[in-house]
Design a protein around this motif. Structure first.
Motif, PDB file in Angstrom:
ATOM      1  N   ARG A  88       0.810  -1.210   0.000  1.00  0.00           N
ATOM      2  CA  ARG A  88       0.000   0.000   0.000  1.00  0.00           C
ATOM      3  C   ARG A  88       0.845   1.262   0.000  1.00  0.00           C
ATOM      4  O   ARG A  88       0.324   2.365   0.115  1.00  0.00           O
ATOM      5  CB  ARG A  88      -0.941  -0.011   1.200  1.00  0.00           C
ATOM      6  N   CYS A 145      -9.239  -8.276   0.631  1.00  0.00           N
ATOM      7  CA  CYS A 145      -9.396  -7.014   1.367  1.00  0.00           C
ATOM      8  C   CYS A 145      -8.423  -6.962   2.538  1.00  0.00           C
ATOM      9  O   CYS A 145      -8.086  -7.983   3.130  1.00  0.00           O
ATOM     10  CB  CYS A 145     -10.829  -6.903   1.859  1.00  0.00           C
ATOM     11  N   GLY A 200     -12.976   9.084  -0.640  1.00  0.00           N
ATOM     12  CA  GLY A 200     -12.399   7.782  -0.308  1.00  0.00           C
ATOM     13  C   GLY A 200     -11.369   7.330  -1.318  1.00  0.00           C
ATOM     14  O   GLY A 200     -10.383   8.012  -1.559  1.00  0.00           O
ATOM     15  N   ARG A 201     -11.590   6.149  -1.931  1.00  0.00           N
ATOM     16  CA  ARG A 201     -10.595   5.554  -2.818  1.00  0.00           C
ATOM     17  C   ARG A 201     -10.813   5.994  -4.254  1.00  0.00           C
ATOM     18  O   ARG A 201     -10.698   5.181  -5.174  1.00  0.00           O
ATOM     19  CB  ARG A 201     -10.678   4.031  -2.751  1.00  0.00           C
ATOM     20  N   THR A 257      -6.432   6.168  -7.693  1.00  0.00           N
ATOM     21  CA  THR A 257      -5.323   5.280  -7.347  1.00  0.00           C
ATOM     22  C   THR A 257      -4.320   5.291  -8.493  1.00  0.00           C
ATOM     23  O   THR A 257      -4.675   5.542  -9.640  1.00  0.00           O
ATOM     24  CB  THR A 257      -5.788   3.824  -7.137  1.00  0.00           C
ATOM     25  N   VAL A 272      -8.499  -2.530  -1.776  1.00  0.00           N
ATOM     26  CA  VAL A 272      -8.823  -1.094  -1.806  1.00  0.00           C
ATOM     27  C   VAL A 272      -8.304  -0.420  -3.067  1.00  0.00           C
ATOM     28  O   VAL A 272      -8.762   0.660  -3.428  1.00  0.00           O
ATOM     29  CB  VAL A 272      -8.250  -0.312  -0.600  1.00  0.00           C
ATOM     30  N   TYR A 273      -7.332  -1.052  -3.742  1.00  0.00           N
ATOM     31  CA  TYR A 273      -6.785  -0.428  -4.957  1.00  0.00           C
ATOM     32  C   TYR A 273      -7.377  -1.007  -6.238  1.00  0.00           C
ATOM     33  O   TYR A 273      -6.953  -0.646  -7.332  1.00  0.00           O
ATOM     34  CB  TYR A 273      -5.264  -0.580  -4.996  1.00  0.00           C
ATOM     35  N   THR A 308      -9.805  -0.374  -8.176  1.00  0.00           N
ATOM     36  CA  THR A 308     -10.738   0.756  -8.274  1.00  0.00           C
ATOM     37  C   THR A 308     -12.010   0.406  -9.052  1.00  0.00           C
ATOM     38  O   THR A 308     -11.940  -0.172 -10.140  1.00  0.00           O
ATOM     39  CB  THR A 308     -10.020   1.947  -8.931  1.00  0.00           C
TER      40      THR A 308
END
Lengths: 167, 401
Positions: free
Chosen positions: B54, B305, B344-345, B348, B389-390, B392
């Motif tokens: 990350r 995750c 939020g995300r 990326t 989380v990446y 997208t």
């Protein structure tokens, strides 16, 4: 046979151990350095959560375990071990599953989160533990009863001594 | 009887020798402590791997293979943290009486300093251990009651924990090795009072034998894992009565952020949606129909995750490298992905090795169906060996850097 060390931390530390302690202090210091730039609000909260964990364990959890230990020691001898095992397993399951069955993080729009029937799990856990303790305890009680009825010595050669009442 | 009552309700603070159970012993503490140390080591190493995955622009590129790598390391992270809960509880129980050890005499200042340092490092070790397990378990169930950023705090405190643990190992090493060398029932190492316990004095009968307590601890750790790990180990699903996620969802994959929570429902379902691709040569928009008319590739890749759940899916869509080849983008370039999600995300950056990996897709389908809205319809990124989380969702544009 060599005599085991009695007060380990009191013996003269070797170079290897001293270096280990220095290394640990360095690693710990790096963690503190990582925390240092956090906003003071975060540091306060981290400090409170760190301290609260110790207080909750050392006062509440340890206190309860001493209390329950004293209760278990008042049960008939053959029943003690099964009850203690049941209490420990029940407490551990309750602890690791609390965030799930408490559903604190549940979100109304996300049905894939906290989507297990935790009530069923709780009922199953309690039934299995209670049944297991009951079966094991009654089996041990009957065995101990038979041992005394046969006129043999009590099942446990140390039966005469009681454990300290703190435990 | 009166002695018994007095012992139960002491009129003075407790002393170490009040705790007479032979289970509270270095023999038990060293064994359970070693298991706990292994669990913490696994947590620390897998945590560092997650932190590396990350970190933007790490000095060493995070590998794109094996595709299931992050799934395994992050699953191990949460599994070993869960197993550590009963190990920590039994470990602390076995040494609890030392909390009441009398302070050293003030006439020996060196001893006072050593005691302060030793007890201070143990206080930090205990506090950080409880803290990491509590907030980690809470995070895996999306329960955030602390009001601070989980990731940076969990990372920083892990260094404090491991540092304090290394100090503890340095201080206790002779006792740990002695405990392992002697039989678990050997009582000569016990330290309830000042003098070592005489082996000839029979142990007071307690509730469990030491071997029984060790077995119970192992069973408790295994139960904790089996009852919670179904969200990442499919074989355990039927037994995971308390998993934070069943591991199921649309297309067989759970959802972290829903389209509604990300406030993208309107834009994601609009007929005018198009994926904008910016390169140094200019800008080009692909409608959903245009993306579907490009060669479609199928890849089996997991979503893994940071919370510890994971699930594998069969994704179908446009190969990212193929699309970039068509636009004559050279290899070795990073790509910035923007989502319709503005908070939020939403943005990326995909490192170059992931961009060039032939498994990386702009996915349109999951499990033979168009992506569910909550999985990132109309188009999402899916790359191998990447934290969830990446990956997208609801892509709106990508930009070659």
């Amino acid at each position: 046979m060599s005599t085991p060390p009695t007060g380990a931390s009191r013996s003269r530390p070797s170079i290897g151990r001293s270096l280990t302690v220095v290394l640990g202090a360095g690693v710990l210091g790096y963690g503190v350095l990582l925390l240092a730039p956090e906003p003071s609000d975060t540091l306060w909260r981290v400090g409170i959560w760190l301290a609260a964990g110790v207080v909750v364990h050392d006062v509440v959890i340890a206190g309860l375990s001493i209390l329950l230990g004293a209760v278990v020691l008042r049960l008939p001898r053959p029943v003690r071990a099964p009850v203690a095992v049941g209490l420990v397993l029940g407490a551990v399951v309750a602890a690791v599953s609390l965030p799930a069955w408490g559903r604190f993080g549940a979100k109304a729009d996300n049905p894939t989160l906290l989507d297990v029937d935790y009530r069923l799990g709780a009922i199953l856990t309690v039934v299995i533990l209670v049944l297991g303790v009951a079966v094991s305890a009654s089996w041990r009680l009957r065995r101990a009863h038979r041992a005394t009825a046969d006129g043999g010595p009590a099942a446990d050669p140390r039966a005469g001594r009681e454990a300290g009442e703190w435990d | 009887m009166s002695g018994r009552v007095r012992a139960l309700v002491p009129v003075r603070p407790p002393r170490p020798e009040d705790f007479t159970s032979p289970l509270r012993s270095p023999a038990v503490a060293a064994r359970v402590g070693t298991w706990l140390g292994v669990a913490f080591a696994v947590c620390f190493v897998t945590g560092l791997i997650s932190h590396w995955a990350r970190t933007p622009d790490p000095w060493l590129a995070f590998p794109t293979r094996p595709a299931w790598g992050y799934r395994v390391t992050q699953g191990l992270h949460v599994v070993s943290g869960t197993a550590a809960v009963p190990l920590l509880l039994v470990k602390l129980w076995s040494v609890y009486h030392h909390l009441f050890a009398p302070p050293p005499s003030l006439r020996d200042p060196r001893r006072v300093l050593v005691t302060i340092a030793e007890r201070g490092s143990i206080a930090l070790l205990v506090a950080s251990s409880i803290f990491q397990l509590v907030i980690g378990l809470q995070n895996s169930a999306q329960w955030y009651p602390w009001g601070f950023d989980f990731r940076s705090v969990h990372y920083a405190v892990s260094w404090v924990l491991i540092g304090a643990l290394v100090i503890h190992l340095g201080v206790k090493w002779p006792l740990i090795t002695a405990a392992w060398r002697h039989d678990v029932d050997d009582r000569r190492l016990d330290q309830h009072g000042e003098a070592p316990t005489d082996d000839d004095v029979p142990a007071p009968a307690g509730v469990l034998e030491r071997r029984g307590l060790l077995r119970l601890t192992g069973v408790a750790a295994a139960s904790a894992v089996v009852l919670t790990a179904g969200g990442t180990v499919p074989a355990l699903r039927p037994f995971s009565l308390f998993a934070a996620r069943s591991g199921d969802g649309p297309g067989g994959i759970p959802i972290n952020t829903t389209a509604r929570a990300a406030r993208v429902v309107g834009n994601a379902t609009a007929a005018s949606w198009a994926l904008t691709v910016r390169t140094s040569a200019g800008e080009r928009a692909f409608s959903l129909a245009e993306l579907r008319s490009l060669p479609q590739r199928t890849r089996t890749l997991p979503i893994a995750c940071v919370e510890g759940w994971s699930a594998s899916g069969e994704w179908r869509g446009v190969g990212l490298r193929e699309l970039l080849d068509g636009l004559e983008v050279p290899r070795g370039r990073e790509v910035r992905f923007r989502s319709l999600q503005l908070s939020g995300r939403g943005v990326t950056v995909l490192p170059a090795d992931f961009v060039d990996d032939d498994a990386t897709l702009l996915a349109l389908d999951l499990d033979g169906e168009p992506l569910a809205l909550d999985h990132g319809f109309p188009c999402r990124l899916i790359a191998p060996n990447r934290p969830g989380v990446y990956q997208t969702k609801w892509l709106s544009s990508l930009e070659v850097l």
